[in-house]
Design an enzyme around this catalytic site. Structure first.
Site, PDB file in Angstrom:
ATOM      1  N   LYS A  53       0.844  -1.197   0.000  1.00  0.00           N
ATOM      2  CA  LYS A  53       0.000   0.000   0.000  1.00  0.00           C
ATOM      3  C   LYS A  53       0.876   1.243   0.000  1.00  0.00           C
ATOM      4  CE  LYS A  53      -1.746   2.684   2.951  1.00  0.00           C
ATOM      5  NZ  LYS A  53      -1.507   3.949   2.213  1.00  0.00           N
TER       6      LYS A  53
ATOM      7  N   CYS B  88      14.072   9.999   7.333  1.00  0.00           N
ATOM      8  CA  CYS B  88      13.928   9.624   8.746  1.00  0.00           C
ATOM      9  C   CYS B  88      15.231   9.620   9.539  1.00  0.00           C
ATOM     10  CB  CYS B  88      13.298   8.244   8.820  1.00  0.00           C
ATOM     11  SG  CYS B  88      14.169   7.060   7.770  1.00  0.00           S
TER      12      CYS B  88
ATOM     13  N   GLY C 278       2.769   4.133  13.560  1.00  0.00           N
ATOM     14  CA  GLY C 278       3.432   2.877  13.934  1.00  0.00           C
ATOM     15  C   GLY C 278       2.883   2.311  15.234  1.00  0.00           C
TER      16      GLY C 278
ATOM     17  N   GLU D 120       9.440   0.692  10.955  1.00  0.00           N
ATOM     18  CA  GLU D 120      10.524   1.660  10.741  1.00  0.00           C
ATOM     19  C   GLU D 120       9.897   3.034  10.890  1.00  0.00           C
ATOM     20  OE1 GLU D 120      13.453   0.627  10.402  1.00  0.00           O
ATOM     21  OE2 GLU D 120      13.380  -1.329   9.425  1.00  0.00           O
TER      22      GLU D 120
ATOM     23  N   GLU E 108      10.645  15.317  15.871  1.00  0.00           N
ATOM     24  CA  GLU E 108      11.019  15.171  14.465  1.00  0.00           C
ATOM     25  C   GLU E 108      10.308  16.262  13.660  1.00  0.00           C
ATOM     26  OE1 GLU E 108       9.368  11.907  12.051  1.00  0.00           O
ATOM     27  OE2 GLU E 108      11.404  11.474  11.405  1.00  0.00           O
TER      28      GLU E 108
ATOM     29  N   GLY F 140       6.822   4.561   8.429  1.00  0.00           N
ATOM     30  CA  GLY F 140       6.028   5.789   8.514  1.00  0.00           C
ATOM     31  C   GLY F 140       6.265   6.472   9.844  1.00  0.00           C
TER      32      GLY F 140
ATOM     33  N   THR G   9       5.861   7.712  13.801  1.00  0.00           N
ATOM     34  CA  THR G   9       5.788   6.981  15.073  1.00  0.00           C
ATOM     35  C   THR G   9       4.338   6.834  15.556  1.00  0.00           C
ATOM     36  OG1 THR G   9       8.053   7.576  15.593  1.00  0.00           O
ATOM     37  CG2 THR G   9       6.668   6.947  17.456  1.00  0.00           C
TER      38      THR G   9
HETATM   39  P1  NAD Z   1       2.378   8.219   8.050  1.00  0.00           P
HETATM   40  O1  NAD Z   1       2.657   7.377   9.224  1.00  0.00           O
HETATM   41  O2  NAD Z   1       1.347   9.250   8.142  1.00  0.00           O
HETATM   42  O3  NAD Z   1       1.978   7.305   6.793  1.00  0.00           O
HETATM   43  C1  NAD Z   1       2.785   6.256   6.342  1.00  0.00           C
HETATM   44  C2  NAD Z   1       1.932   5.248   5.605  1.00  0.00           C
HETATM   45  O4  NAD Z   1       1.063   4.592   6.514  1.00  0.00           O
HETATM   46  C3  NAD Z   1       1.022   5.829   4.543  1.00  0.00           C
HETATM   47  O5  NAD Z   1       0.944   4.902   3.476  1.00  0.00           O
HETATM   48  C4  NAD Z   1      -0.312   5.967   5.270  1.00  0.00           C
HETATM   49  O6  NAD Z   1      -1.404   5.942   4.384  1.00  0.00           O
HETATM   50  C5  NAD Z   1      -0.296   4.733   6.143  1.00  0.00           C
HETATM   51  N1  NAD Z   1      -1.028   4.814   7.402  1.00  0.00           N
HETATM   52  C6  NAD Z   1      -1.156   5.879   8.229  1.00  0.00           C
HETATM   53  N2  NAD Z   1      -1.832   5.540   9.339  1.00  0.00           N
HETATM   54  C7  NAD Z   1      -2.134   4.231   9.226  1.00  0.00           C
HETATM   55  C8  NAD Z   1      -2.815   3.286  10.052  1.00  0.00           C
HETATM   56  N3  NAD Z   1      -3.340   3.636  11.237  1.00  0.00           N
HETATM   57  N4  NAD Z   1      -2.923   2.012   9.630  1.00  0.00           N
HETATM   58  C9  NAD Z   1      -2.385   1.634   8.447  1.00  0.00           C
HETATM   59  N5  NAD Z   1      -1.755   2.473   7.615  1.00  0.00           N
HETATM   60  C10 NAD Z   1      -1.614   3.764   8.003  1.00  0.00           C
HETATM   61  O7  NAD Z   1       3.803   8.825   7.661  1.00  0.00           O
HETATM   62  P2  NAD Z   1       4.179   9.856   6.521  1.00  0.00           P
HETATM   63  O8  NAD Z   1       3.868  11.235   6.994  1.00  0.00           O
HETATM   64  O9  NAD Z   1       3.632   9.418   5.220  1.00  0.00           O
HETATM   65  O10 NAD Z   1       5.775   9.646   6.477  1.00  0.00           O
HETATM   66  C11 NAD Z   1       6.657  10.375   7.247  1.00  0.00           C
HETATM   67  C12 NAD Z   1       7.126   9.589   8.449  1.00  0.00           C
HETATM   68  O11 NAD Z   1       7.752   8.374   8.056  1.00  0.00           O
HETATM   69  C13 NAD Z   1       8.171  10.305   9.255  1.00  0.00           C
HETATM   70  O12 NAD Z   1       7.868  10.238  10.633  1.00  0.00           O
HETATM   71  C14 NAD Z   1       9.452   9.559   8.976  1.00  0.00           C
HETATM   72  O13 NAD Z   1      10.426   9.649   9.953  1.00  0.00           O
HETATM   73  C15 NAD Z   1       8.946   8.178   8.776  1.00  0.00           C
HETATM   74  N6  NAD Z   1       9.918   7.390   8.004  1.00  0.00           N
HETATM   75  C16 NAD Z   1      10.625   6.409   8.642  1.00  0.00           C
HETATM   76  C17 NAD Z   1      11.578   5.685   7.962  1.00  0.00           C
HETATM   77  C18 NAD Z   1      12.382   4.596   8.637  1.00  0.00           C
HETATM   78  O14 NAD Z   1      12.892   3.733   7.943  1.00  0.00           O
HETATM   79  N7  NAD Z   1      12.497   4.584   9.932  1.00  0.00           N
HETATM   80  C19 NAD Z   1      11.805   5.944   6.630  1.00  0.00           C
HETATM   81  C20 NAD Z   1      11.086   6.948   6.020  1.00  0.00           C
HETATM   82  C21 NAD Z   1      10.122   7.660   6.725  1.00  0.00           C
END
Ligand code: NAD
Length: 481
Positions: free
Chosen positions: A179, A289, A236, A253, A388, A231, A233
Site C-alpha cells: 500500500k 527519517c 506505527g 521503521e 522530528e 512511517g 511513530t
Molecule cells: P504516516 O505514518 O502518516 O503514513 C505512512 C503510511 O502509513 C502511509 O501509506 C499511510 O497511508 C499509512 N497509514 C497511516 N496511518 C495508518 C494506520 N493507522 N494504519 C495503516 N496504515 C496507516 O507517515 P508519513 O507522513 O507518510 O511519512 C513520514 C514519516 O515516516 C516520518 O515520521 C518519517 O520519519 C517516517 N519514516 C521512517 C523511515 C524509517 O525507515 N524509519 C523511513 C522513512 C520515513
C-alpha cells in the site's frame, strides 16, 4: 506530464477498481496536478489479499519454488525496474519534491540493487538445517515463509522503502500486498508494469494505492500474516497495537531525531566535510527519517561549527525538484510546510536563535518551499531538540566533553541513526558505539543493503536489510525426526 491510470494491479493483472474514487497527486514544486490513479477501497484490499493468499497457499506455488527459481524472477524484476529508471525517478521527484539528482541516486538503482542482493541471499541461504538431537534422533529446522505480507510505505522514499519489504519477502517465498501513500503513487504503477514484464507470478505482488483507511483495513485483515510498516511513530504505534491484539508479526521503521556529533578534532573545511555533512543532514529536503538534524558541537569550536553549518545551509540551491541544479526542493504538501513552519515558530518562541533561513525562499511564489534553516542556542529539552520536524531545519547544540555529547545524543525518544565527525576514524567509531541507535556512521551516512537498518525506542521494532531483513520474513519450524 499527465499520468492517468484506470485499473489496479491485483493478482498479476489489471483489474477495475470497485469505486470511481481517485487519488490526484500534486507536484509540490508547482502546485500543478499530476494526473490520477484509482483509490483502492476496502473491497479492493480484500481482492488483493485474496490474490496474495491464493498465490501463497497453492501447493507447488511461489512459496514452494526452489529459491533459485524465485531469485531468477527477482533479477528479471530488477532489470525491468532499471529499464524504467528515468520514468520512476521523475515520477518520484515530481510527486514528493525530492531533487531529481537524489531520486536518480537513491530511488532508482538502489532498489534494484536490493532486489539483486536478496536474489543472491535466496541462493546462498540455508533455509533448512538438520541438527543432531540432544535426546536422540535429529531435528530438521526449516525457515518457512511467514505468508502474506502487508507492506505499508510513506511518500518520502516510495521506491526504496517498498523494495526493503518486497525484496526479502519475495526471497523468503512470501507474497505481498503493497500500500503506497497517496502522495506518491504514480511510481508504484511503473513498478507494477515492471513486475508484469518480468513475469512475477500472479498474486506475488499486488498494489493497493490508498490512504489510512485502506492501510488500517489491510493491517487487521484476517488474510494477512505479517505487517511491514514504514512511517510516522504515531501511525506505527497504532499499527503495533492492532498487531499486538492479533499476535501478528510486525516490523516498524518509524521516525527519528538523530544526532551528528562533531568531535573537537573534526576538519571543518567545507571542501572536506561539506558534501557528506549536507547529505547526512538535509537529504530530500529534510524529509528523511535518519538525518542527523541535531548537530552537537564542542564548546571549544561551537562558533566554527555554527558558521560552517550556517554557510552550508545558506548556499544550498533551492528550487524545482526537477531542476538538475536543485539540492533542496519543496516539502511534500502544503500541510507539511505548515507543520515545519509551526516548528520554526516554536523554536523562535523557545528562545532559539536563527542563523539562516526560517522563511520562504524569495522568488519562488509557487510550491511548498521552506528555506534551509539553522537554529543555535537550542536547549536540550526543547521541542526543537526533541521532536522530528521532517523539513530542512537543523539545530546546533553545544557540549562540554565527549561524555556530555553521548549523553545529549542519547537524550531522545528516538534511536534510528546518527553520525560522528572526526579526523580520527577509530576515535569516531568508539564514540559511535556508545550511541543508542540502530545505525550510525562515521564521517558519512548511507544505509548499506548488506547490514540491518532500523531503530530502537520510538524509531521502531525489528530490522530491514541484510540477512536479518530476510529472517523477518521466515518463521522457524522444527521437525523432530
Ligand atoms: P504516516 O505514518 O502518516 O503514513 C505512512 C503510511 O502509513 C502511509 O501509506 C499511510 O497511508 C499509512 N497509514 C497511516 N496511518 C495508518 C494506520 N493507522 N494504519 C495503516 N496504515 C496507516 O507517515 P508519513 O507522513 O507518510 O511519512 C513520514 C514519516 O515516516 C516520518 O515520521 C518519517 O520519519 C517516517 N519514516 C521512517 C523511515 C524509517 O525507515 N524509519 C523511513 C522513512 C520515513
Amino acid at each position: 506530464m499527465k499520468h492517468r491510470h484506470e485499473n489496479l494491479y491485483i493478482g498479476g493483472t489489471w483489474v477495475r477498481p470497485t469505486t470511481d474514487r481517485l487519488i490526484t497527486p500534486v507536484n509540490p514544486s508547482t502546485e500543478e496536478p499530476l494526473g490520477s490513479v484509482p483509490e483502492a477501497v476496502e473491497a479492493d484490499v480484500d481482492a488483493a489479499v485474496r490474490a496474495a493468499r491464493e498465490a501463497f497457499d497453492t501447493a507447488g506455488g511461489w512459496a514452494d519454488w526452489e529459491p533459485e527459481r524465485r531469485a531468477e524472477v527477482m533479477e528479471r524484476f530488477a532489470t525491468e525496474l532499471d529499464a524504467r529508471s528515468e520514468r520512476i525517478a521523475s515520477a518520484v521527484s515530481s510527486q514528493n519534491g525530492m531533487p531529481i539528482g537524489v531520486a536518480r541516486q537513491l530511488e532508482v538503482g538502489y532498489p534494484s540493487a536490493v532486489l539483486r542482493y536478496y536474489a543472491g541471499l535466496a541462493r546462498t541461504t540455508e533455509f533448512t538445517e538438520t541438527r543432531a538431537g540432544l535426546l536422540g534422533g535429529s531435528v530438521e529446522v526449516r525457515g518457512v515463509p511467514v505468508g502474506v505480507v502487508a507492506a505499508i510505505v510513506p511518500w518520502n522514499y516510495p521506491q526504496v522503502l517498498s523494495t526493503f519489504k518486497i525484496a526479502p519477502a519475495m526471497a523468503a517465498g512470501c507474497t505481498v500486498v503493497l500500500k503506497p501513500s497517496p502522495e506518491a503513487v504514480l511510481d508504484s504503477f511503473v513498478v507494477a508494469e515492471a513486475a508484469e514484464a518480468a513475469g512475477v507470478p500472479a498474486g506475488v505482488l499486488n498494489i493497493v494505492p490508498g490512504g489510512r483507511e485502506a492501510g488500517a483495513h489491510l493491517v487487521s485483515h484476517p488474510g494477512v500474516d505479517k505487517v511491514a510498516f514504514t512511517g510516522s511513530t504515531p501511525a506505527g504505534r497504532a499499527i503495533a497495537e492492532v498487531c499486538g491484539r492479533l499476535l501478528r508479526p510486525v516490523t516498524l521503521e518509524l521516525g527519528g531525531k538523530s544526532a551528528g556529533i562533531v568531535l573537537d578534532d573534526a576538519d571543518l573545511n567545507p571542501a572536506t566535510i561539506g558534501e557528506e555533512l549536507v547529505r547526512a543532514t538535509f537529504t530530500n529536503n529534510g524529509q528523511t527519517c535518519f538525518l542527523s538534524t541535531r548537530i552537537l558541537a564542542p564548546r571549544s569550536r561551537y562558533t566554527e561549527v555554527v558558521d560552517l553549518v550556517t554557510e552550508l545551509a545558506r548556499t544550498l540551491p533551492v528550487g524545482d525538484a526537477l531542476d538538475e541544479r536543485t539540492l533542496i526542493g519543496p516539502l511534500v504538501t502544503a500541510q507539511q510546510r505548515e507543520r515545519v513552519e509551526g516548528y520554526i515558530a516554536k523554536g523562535r518562541a523557545e528562545g532559539a536563535r536563527l542563523t539562516t533561513g526560517g522563511g520562504r525562499p524569495a522568488g519562488l511564489d509557487r510550491g511548498w518551499f521552506v528555506e534551509p534553516t539553522v537554529f543555535t542556542d537550542v536547549a536540550g529539552g526543547s521541542v526543537l531538540a526533541q521532536e522530528e520536524i521532517f523539513g530542512p531545519v537543523l539545530c546546533v547544540l553545544p557540549y562540554d566533553d565527549v561524555e556530555d555529547a553521548v549523553r545529549i545524543a542519547n537524550d531522545s525518544d528516538f534511536g534510528l541513526g546518527g553520525t560522528v565527525w572526526t579526523s580520527d576514524a577509530e576515535r569516531g567509531a568508539a564514540v559511535a558505539r556508545r550511541v543508542r541507535t540502530g545505525t550510525i556512521g562515521v564521517n558519512r551516512y548511507l544505509p548499506d543493503p548488506i547490514a540491518p537498518f532500523g531503530g530502537v525506542k520510538g524509531s521502531g521494532l525489528g530490522r530491514e536489510l541484510g540477512p536479518e531483513g530476510l529472517r523477518a520474513y521466515l518463521q522457524p519450524q522444527s521437525l523432530y525426526l
